[in-house]
Design an enzyme around this catalytic site. Structure first.
Site, PDB file in Angstrom:
ATOM      1  N   GLY A   1       0.830  -1.364   0.070  1.00 32.88           N
ATOM      2  CA  GLY A   1      -0.030   0.049   0.003  1.00 32.88           C
ATOM      3  C   GLY A   1       0.814   1.327   0.042  1.00 32.88           C
TER       4      GLY A   1
ATOM      5  N   ARG B   1     -15.934 -15.074  -9.655  1.00 34.88           N
ATOM      6  CA  ARG B   1     -15.226 -13.876  -9.588  1.00 34.88           C
ATOM      7  C   ARG B   1     -16.433 -12.720  -9.550  1.00 34.88           C
ATOM      8  NH1 ARG B   1     -10.392 -12.635 -11.127  1.00 34.88           N
ATOM      9  NH2 ARG B   1      -8.952 -14.487 -11.803  1.00 34.88           N
TER      10      ARG B   1
ATOM     11  N   HIS C   1       0.330   0.611 -13.139  1.00 38.36           N
ATOM     12  CA  HIS C   1       1.216  -0.544 -13.152  1.00 38.36           C
ATOM     13  C   HIS C   1       2.442  -0.078 -13.398  1.00 38.36           C
ATOM     14  CE1 HIS C   1       2.191  -4.792 -14.918  1.00 38.36           C
ATOM     15  NE2 HIS C   1       2.778  -4.094 -15.827  1.00 38.36           N
TER      16      HIS C   1
HETATM   17  C1  GAR Z   1       2.987  -1.292  -7.599  1.00 40.28           C
HETATM   18  O1  GAR Z   1       4.212  -1.284  -8.138  1.00 40.28           O
HETATM   19  C2  GAR Z   1       1.925  -1.496  -8.463  1.00 40.28           C
HETATM   20  O2  GAR Z   1       2.328  -0.611  -9.482  1.00 40.28           O
HETATM   21  C3  GAR Z   1       1.877  -2.932  -8.685  1.00 40.28           C
HETATM   22  O3  GAR Z   1       2.065  -3.154  -7.480  1.00 40.28           O
HETATM   23  C4  GAR Z   1       2.769  -2.643  -6.629  1.00 40.28           C
HETATM   24  C5  GAR Z   1       2.006  -2.404  -5.386  1.00 40.28           C
HETATM   25  O4  GAR Z   1       2.771  -1.647  -4.531  1.00 40.28           O
HETATM   26  N1  GAR Z   1       0.868  -3.075  -9.615  1.00 40.28           N
HETATM   27  C6  GAR Z   1       0.826  -4.206 -10.516  1.00 40.28           C
HETATM   28  O5  GAR Z   1       1.632  -4.869 -10.674  1.00 40.28           O
HETATM   29  C7  GAR Z   1      -0.529  -4.386 -11.237  1.00 40.28           C
HETATM   30  N2  GAR Z   1      -0.443  -5.403 -12.332  1.00 40.28           N
HETATM   31  P1  GAR Z   1       2.019  -1.089  -3.239  1.00 40.28           P
HETATM   32  O6  GAR Z   1       1.147  -1.563  -2.494  1.00 40.28           O
HETATM   33  O7  GAR Z   1       3.113  -0.521  -2.432  1.00 40.28           O
HETATM   34  O8  GAR Z   1       1.168   0.393  -3.945  1.00 40.28           O
END
Ligand code: GAR
Length: 213
Positions: free
Chosen positions: A12, A65, A112
């Site tokens: 998060g 889903r 992403h």
């Molecule tokens: C982030 O790097 C986000 O871009 C990625 O997960 C991470 C979450 O980090 N999302 C994906 O890979 C979607 N395919 P966070 O929980 O610290 O924000």
């Protein structure tokens, strides 16, 4: 201010960047609800720390889903994020169905850690580094029914050098994520994002950005 729901599955840190920008007064939004599909997501701790309503919705508790998605729709709308709000996927590692997207048409965005359409999936940073790209980055986009797919709102680029792997590239990209996601939310709240087919136009005072004098 813009009512938003933030969906997380993990640490998060993107959620934190949204909270911080709101608290600094540079992002005019209110987080009505944080939803995690993982019981141990650190994002939940951030919600507690900042006194923001949260809900853990385990997808494993649902038969399909679609069932999960309708429960998700219900808790988000109950929290006050409706026609005038936005749903932000911030590290939410689930594909959503038309049940979800139909309830929030053109009101769901995702971040992403790669320059889409290259390297979708759960290891965007490492996949790009392993491929040997010289530039990677991050993408904020409107969400459709495919994974990490939909009209692009904004992208940020970072350089990538030989020998750097996902562990090196990841934090560099994440830093940029923390800048572009709150920016995209602010633009949305200002009504500046106009979807034209696959393209998202950024508007200034009602006119396309590119046609400004
Ligand atoms: C982030 O790097 C986000 O871009 C990625 O997960 C991470 C979450 O980090 N999302 C994906 O890979 C979607 N395919 P966070 O929980 O610290 O924000």
């Amino acid at each position: 201010s813009l009512p938003i729901a933030v969906l997380v599955s993990g640490s998060g840190s993107n959620l934190q960047s949204i909270i911080d920008r709101i608290e600094e007064g540079v992002l005019d939004a209110e987080i009505k609800l944080i939803v995690s599909n993982k019981a141990r997501a650190y994002g939940i701790e951030r919600a507690k720390k900042h006194g923001i309503p949260y809900k853990v919705l385990l997808h494993t508790d649902f038969r399909s889903r679609e069932d999960f998605d309708s429960a998700l729709v219900e808790c988000i709308t109950d929290a006050g994020v409706g026609e005038d709000g936005l749903v932000v996927m911030a590290g939410f590692m689930r594909i959503v169905t038309s049940v979800f997207l139909g309830a929030f048409e053109n009101r769901v965005i995702n971040i992403h850690p790669a320059l889409l359409p290259s390297f979708p999936g759960v290891h965007g940073q490492a996949d790009a580094a392993d491929y040997g790209v010289k530039i990677s980055g991050c993408t904020v986009h409107f969400v459709d029914e495919q994974m990490d797919h939909g009209p692009v709102i904004v992208q940020g680029a970072v350089p990538c050098q030989a020998g750097e792997d996902g562990d090196v590239l990841g934090p560099r990209i994440l830093k940029l994520e923390h800048r572009v996601l709150p920016q995209a939310i602010q633009w949305f709240g200002e009504g500046r994002l106009k979807i034209e087919g696959r393209h998202v136009e950024l508007r200034v005072a009602g006119r396309p950005y590119a046609s400004q004098p």
